[in-house]
Design an enzyme around this catalytic site. Sequence first.
Site, PDB file in Angstrom:
ATOM      1  N   ILE A 231       7.009   6.381  -7.584  1.00  0.00           N
ATOM      2  CA  ILE A 231       6.968   7.175  -8.822  1.00  0.00           C
ATOM      3  C   ILE A 231       7.378   6.368 -10.040  1.00  0.00           C
ATOM      4  O   ILE A 231       7.373   6.883 -11.157  1.00  0.00           O
ATOM      5  CB  ILE A 231       7.867   8.426  -8.711  1.00  0.00           C
ATOM      6  CG1 ILE A 231       9.325   8.019  -8.438  1.00  0.00           C
ATOM      7  CG2 ILE A 231       7.356   9.380  -7.665  1.00  0.00           C
ATOM      8  CD1 ILE A 231      10.300   9.181  -8.468  1.00  0.00           C
TER       9      ILE A 231
ATOM     10  N   GLY B 111      13.498  -2.930  -9.130  1.00  0.00           N
ATOM     11  CA  GLY B 111      12.589  -2.631  -8.047  1.00  0.00           C
ATOM     12  C   GLY B 111      11.929  -1.280  -8.194  1.00  0.00           C
ATOM     13  O   GLY B 111      12.094  -0.596  -9.200  1.00  0.00           O
TER      14      GLY B 111
ATOM     15  N   ASP C  63      24.319   0.681 -21.030  1.00  0.00           N
ATOM     16  CA  ASP C  63      22.860   0.688 -21.224  1.00  0.00           C
ATOM     17  C   ASP C  63      22.362   2.127 -21.360  1.00  0.00           C
ATOM     18  O   ASP C  63      21.404   2.535 -20.713  1.00  0.00           O
ATOM     19  CB  ASP C  63      22.171  -0.013 -20.054  1.00  0.00           C
ATOM     20  CG  ASP C  63      20.726  -0.403 -20.397  1.00  0.00           C
ATOM     21  OD1 ASP C  63      20.402  -0.463 -21.601  1.00  0.00           O
ATOM     22  OD2 ASP C  63      19.940  -0.634 -19.469  1.00  0.00           O
TER      23      ASP C  63
END
Length: 1014
Positions: free
Chosen positions: A696, A702, A828
């Site tokens: 998805i 990864g 982040d």
Amino acid sequence: MKKSNLFSFHYLLTIFLIILIHAKSQSHYNLHDEEHETLMKLKQHFENPSKLTHWISSNTSHCSWQEIICTNGSITQLNLFDTNINQTIPPFICDLKNLTHVDFNNNFIPGMFPTYLNNCSKLEYLDLSMNNFIGKIPDEIFTFSNLKYLNLSYNNLTDDIPKSIGRMKELRFLALQACLFNGTYPDEIGNLLNLETLDLSSNSMFLPSKLPMNWTKLSKLKVFYMYDCNLFGEMPEPMGKMASLEKLDVSQNGLTGKIPSGLFMLKNLSILFLSRNNLSGEIPSLVEALNLTIIDLTRNRLTGKIPDDFGKLQKLTGLALSMNNLSGKIPQSIGNLPSLIDFKVFMNNLSGTLPSNFGLYSKLGTFLISSNSFSGRLPENLCYHGELLNLAVYENHLSGELPESLGNCSSLVKLKVYNNEFYGKIPSGLWNINLVDFMVSHNKFTGELPQNLSSSITLFDISYNQFYGEIPNGVSSWTNVVEFIASKNFLNGSIPQELTNLFKLEKLLLDQNQLKGSLPFDVTSWKSLVFLNLSQNQLNGEIPVSIGHLPSLGVLDVSENQFSGQIPSVLPRITVLNLSSNHLTGRVPSEFENSAYDRSFLNNSGLCADTEELSLTLCNSKTQGQSKDSSLSPTLIIILVVVSTLVVLLISFIIIKIYGKRKRGSDDYSWKLTSFQRLNFTESDIVSSMTENNVIGSGGYGKVYRVAVDGLGYIAVKKIWEKKKLDHNLEKSFHTEVKILSSIRHRNIVKLLCCISNEDTMLLVYEYVENRSLDRWLHKKSMKSSNVSSSVHHVVLDWTKRLQIAIGIAQGLSYMHHECSPPVVHRDVKTSNILLDSQFNAKVADFGLARMLIKPGELATMSAVIGSFGYMAPEYVQTTRVSEKIDVFSFGVILLELTTGKEANYGDEHSSLAEWSWCHIQAGSNIEELLDKEVMESSHLNGMCKVFKLGVMCTSTLPSSRPSMKEVLEVLLNCGELFAYGERNIVGHNVNDGVPLLRNSKRECKLDIDDNDS
């Protein structure tokens, strides 16, 4: 004979009395010894704490010890508060059989609640507050049948408060403040008919509950504190029957509805705190509440006028009605109150002129009326008694000159009169009194700047006025000024060298004036300077080389002047740079040759660059007098190094894979599953479903798969190649995310179910979040996977959903910063790392870059800058310093994205959305024109403006100027519904369905933000 018998009788009686007295004396002596022995045993049990060194085995009476109180020679009170005890309370303490009073407040006593203390049969007073007790209050608490005083506050008690507590009929005082209760409180507390004080405050983990109707029977209750207890619903109307009530504080909850009119009929009520709820309706008539001394109704949804009855409260010392929807004038009679000290009505819809007698009859200390629509002049006598500390009248329509009497108000600390229509000269005395904040911007003040300024002033903002003349040489005496903001005035002359003596300066804004001449040659003393804006003046000469050595400079704007010469070859790592519209020449320094600075050098005909990204003439090495290396260019060298490295990595990877296959042969990998909660699937269930059809998306390291499992529907699996020998950072990132997510639990943080690993591969298994990431919705990013329903493309992310998302993110980050120990900094935060469930509740995800701080607020320095452009705080880019404030900056960018609809890297004349927003603020733009037109409606306008301004605050260049996430969350939560509908536009609610009724007219949003006065 009779005489002899009488003598014998008297003799025998005397002997009997002597024996009786001796026996009693002997008994008393034995009791004294027993109690003394118990005390020494107690001291030994507590491991001889230093504060009990005077407890010694001697003939000295223990009744003289300061911790002991005796009655008739026997111990009745034991006061061991603040004694550094860290052992349990022993059962033999009840060998002191006459104990009525036990106080162990402020120690470190561990363990469960000591139920065995019910053996102290005469105990009436028990204080175990501020210790380390854990677990539930036992149901056996009712066996303390004689207790009149029970204080268990500030412990780690959990679960419910037991119903049996309602059987302690003798209780007068019950305090369970600031524990960890996560259950309910019982109706049976209403059976404590002798109760005079009930304090359950600061228990925000209580299950959401209403105030029990049964508690209104507490007719003897004088003090009732239940602030921050997760209350909701309406306050019971019968609270007016609590006839003895003197102090009531149920603030910081979710209470709604009208204020019970019966509260204002309580003759003994002196303190009323109802702030930070969602109470609505008009304030009832006060009727009998003449003893009220403090009223706090801040942050509700109260409407209508301030009742004239407030003027009858002759004992009133504090009146706080801020952050409501009150309208109309302030009753003249309030200005005549003789005891009034604090007056706070900021952020309402109040209008009209102010009562002229404010401060004349009372020792006024705080006068906060900002963000209303008041007109006319300020009252002349605000500081009549010389005790005024805080004057905040900004964002009104006040006019005229400032009262001359303010110049003699030596007590004044904060002066905030900006965004009004004041004119004339500043009272001369105001320059020299002990002010800290001097904020008079956006008025029509005139006059020259003073030679001398009070040494206490740190914030000096006179921008957008009509001040004229030169910056005085006496500016060197303004030694504590941190922010000198004088934009948009008529200042002329040169910038004096004396200005460089202000070594504490962090912000210097002198733009849009008539300044001439060159800049001081040496400005190296400005080591703390972050903002420097000298644009739109008539300055000339060269830009001093010393500016290039300022370590903290992040914003430099000297555009639209007459500077000449070359750009200094050494400059700090500047985030915002604007040198446009000058006469600069030469080559642009290489560190600025990228698209982030493509608008920084325009309209300088003599400048050239080595890249076309800056829209400047390309440099010719011969004409510029600079030779270029005829050998390989640095760019080509870098490319060759990168390609070579990739080839080596690829070869190494192939070798490792071949070796791994030989080692394992045809056997399956040996997977290890580490679970963080109960699971109904195995590692083989996960691994076998990780096919290309189930991909998805891709994370930082990864692919991400969606896997169907029984009972859970779907889960998300992030696959990470560990490559231990080749990528140490990848391994660290994996273990960081596992460590953090396995240790924290919050509804707005994505849930980590387990991790699965073998020699080559690592898998993180999360809850599946149906609506994927926020950026896909907000910026219409394509959803490439066929696993996502196409219907999502047709759902509009309206303002209500956006606000809900903002609150959810803030809750998650606030938990990480303020409730995790040590605190967690994400590093982040961005829209692609915010996931949305089926109800559009936000969940913070992707903790691969997160770091734990050693101590709250402590700065950690990272060896490298890792993050996403547009979201990174300037101090993180420049110094790699990590604190909670870098997440606040990133969250501020998300708020700007939610309100404007633009992406974080958006820029027309600047390089990011945060800088674009700040520049519009500095230019005085109307915020309404900046908002996302797709979701902007009249009913949402002010809410969107508020959130935009909050985003601007969060993206302040100075970390110290940004609010904490706890403060940000508080603003969003308390104003949630008001933001959604526009707090200035709510005039009432529909009686049938409760939907807010909105005013038709729109009000222009104002730029100025200041919540420090609340």
